[in-house]
Design an enzyme around this catalytic site. Structure first.
Site, short mmCIF file in Angstrom:
data_model
loop_
_atom_site.label_atom_id
_atom_site.label_comp_id
_atom_site.label_asym_id
_atom_site.label_seq_id
_atom_site.Cartn_x
_atom_site.Cartn_y
_atom_site.Cartn_z
CD GLU A 65 12.75 29.28 -65.33
OE1 GLU A 65 11.99 28.28 -65.33
OE2 GLU A 65 13.89 29.26 -64.83
CG ASN A 105 20.10 18.59 -69.07
OD1 ASN A 105 19.52 19.31 -69.88
ND2 ASN A 105 20.54 19.03 -67.93
CG HIS A 161 14.44 24.76 -67.94
ND1 HIS A 161 15.45 25.13 -67.08
CD2 HIS A 161 13.34 25.47 -67.57
CE1 HIS A 161 14.98 26.05 -66.24
NE2 HIS A 161 13.71 26.28 -66.52
CE1 TYR A 198 19.26 26.97 -68.40
CE2 TYR A 198 19.24 27.42 -70.76
CZ TYR A 198 18.98 26.58 -69.69
OH TYR A 198 18.43 25.34 -69.92
CE LYS A 246 17.73 22.10 -70.80
NZ LYS A 246 19.02 22.06 -70.07
P1 DAT Z 1 19.05 22.03 -64.15
O1 DAT Z 1 18.71 22.10 -65.62
O2 DAT Z 1 19.06 20.61 -63.64
O3 DAT Z 1 18.22 22.96 -63.31
P2 DAT Z 1 21.24 23.92 -63.76
O4 DAT Z 1 20.19 24.97 -63.55
O5 DAT Z 1 22.28 23.78 -62.70
O6 DAT Z 1 20.58 22.49 -64.02
O7 DAT Z 1 22.01 24.22 -65.12
C1 DAT Z 1 21.28 24.67 -66.26
C2 DAT Z 1 21.76 23.89 -67.47
O8 DAT Z 1 23.11 24.21 -67.73
C3 DAT Z 1 21.73 22.37 -67.27
O9 DAT Z 1 20.47 21.82 -67.58
C4 DAT Z 1 22.80 21.92 -68.24
C5 DAT Z 1 23.81 23.05 -68.20
N1 DAT Z 1 24.88 22.75 -67.25
C6 DAT Z 1 24.84 22.82 -65.91
N2 DAT Z 1 26.00 22.49 -65.35
C7 DAT Z 1 26.82 22.21 -66.39
C8 DAT Z 1 28.18 21.79 -66.49
N3 DAT Z 1 28.94 21.61 -65.41
N4 DAT Z 1 28.69 21.58 -67.74
C9 DAT Z 1 27.94 21.77 -68.83
N5 DAT Z 1 26.66 22.16 -68.81
C10 DAT Z 1 26.10 22.38 -67.61
MG MG Z 2 18.15 25.05 -63.30
#
Ligand code: DAT
Ligand code: MG
Length: 148
Positions: free
Chosen positions: A126, A112, A115, A49, A9
């Site tokens: 994807e 973070n 992805h 997303y 990212k």
């Molecule tokens: P991952 O990337 O571990 O699969 P996810 O699919 O639950 O996580 O969420 C997608 C992205 O959205 C994640 O990498 C960072 C952001 N995100 C998730 N939960 C969040 C939160 N509570 N606050 C801010 N950003 C968040």
């Molecule tokens: Mg995810």
């Protein structure tokens, strides 16, 4: 064999972690079958997303992921999807174990760095979204490339 969609990212690109991240996937034994840098459109980011569209962090997530270049990758191997998720670590870098990418480099849940697809259906979706041109089918055999 599976192929998974992995994306560095904008924060990972800005912080100069692209090489470090690629190295971890290569060293693990996964095979690189697609690689490019793009600046994501709002449309592709929202499609990627879409599952999070109703979450409060969604607008910020879309703004973030379209804010600068991302590095799109496709990696293949046995159970590549779960293997990659294990290399990446859990979403929040502060809780991710050392040794994982997020555990070693991340201090935030939003920033973070990377992805990774979470299942076979999302990987297929994807990969089709980010690599509409397809990925590369090639045989990896390092020893045969030591001498011409
Ligand atoms: P991952 O990337 O571990 O699969 P996810 O699919 O639950 O996580 O969420 C997608 C992205 O959205 C994640 O990498 C960072 C952001 N995100 C998730 N939960 C969040 C939160 N509570 N606050 C801010 N950003 C968040
Ligand atoms: Mg995810």
């Amino acid at each position: 064999m599976e192929t998974t969609y992995i994306m560095v990212k904008p924060d990972g690109v800005q912080r100069g972690l692209v090489g470090e991240i690629i190295q971890r996937f290569e060293r693990k034994g996964l095979q690189l079958v697609g690689l490019k840098q793009v600046i994501a459109s709002e449309e592709i980011a929202k499609t990627h997303y879409a599952v999070h569209a109703e979450r409060p962090f969604f607008p910020g997530l879309i703004k973030f992921v379209t804010s600068g270049p991302v590095v799109c990758m496709a990696w293949s191997g046995r159970d590549a999807i779960s293997v990659a998720r294990n290399l990446i670590g859990p979403t929040n870098g502060r809780e991710a174990a050392p040794g994982t990418i997020r555990g070693d480099f991340g201090m935030d849940i939003g920033y973070n760095m990377i992805h990774g697809s979470d299942a076979t259906d999302t990987a297929e979706f994807e990969l089709g979204l980010w690599f509409p041109e397809g990925v590369n089918d090639w045989n990896q055999d390092s020893q045969s490339w030591v001498y011409e």
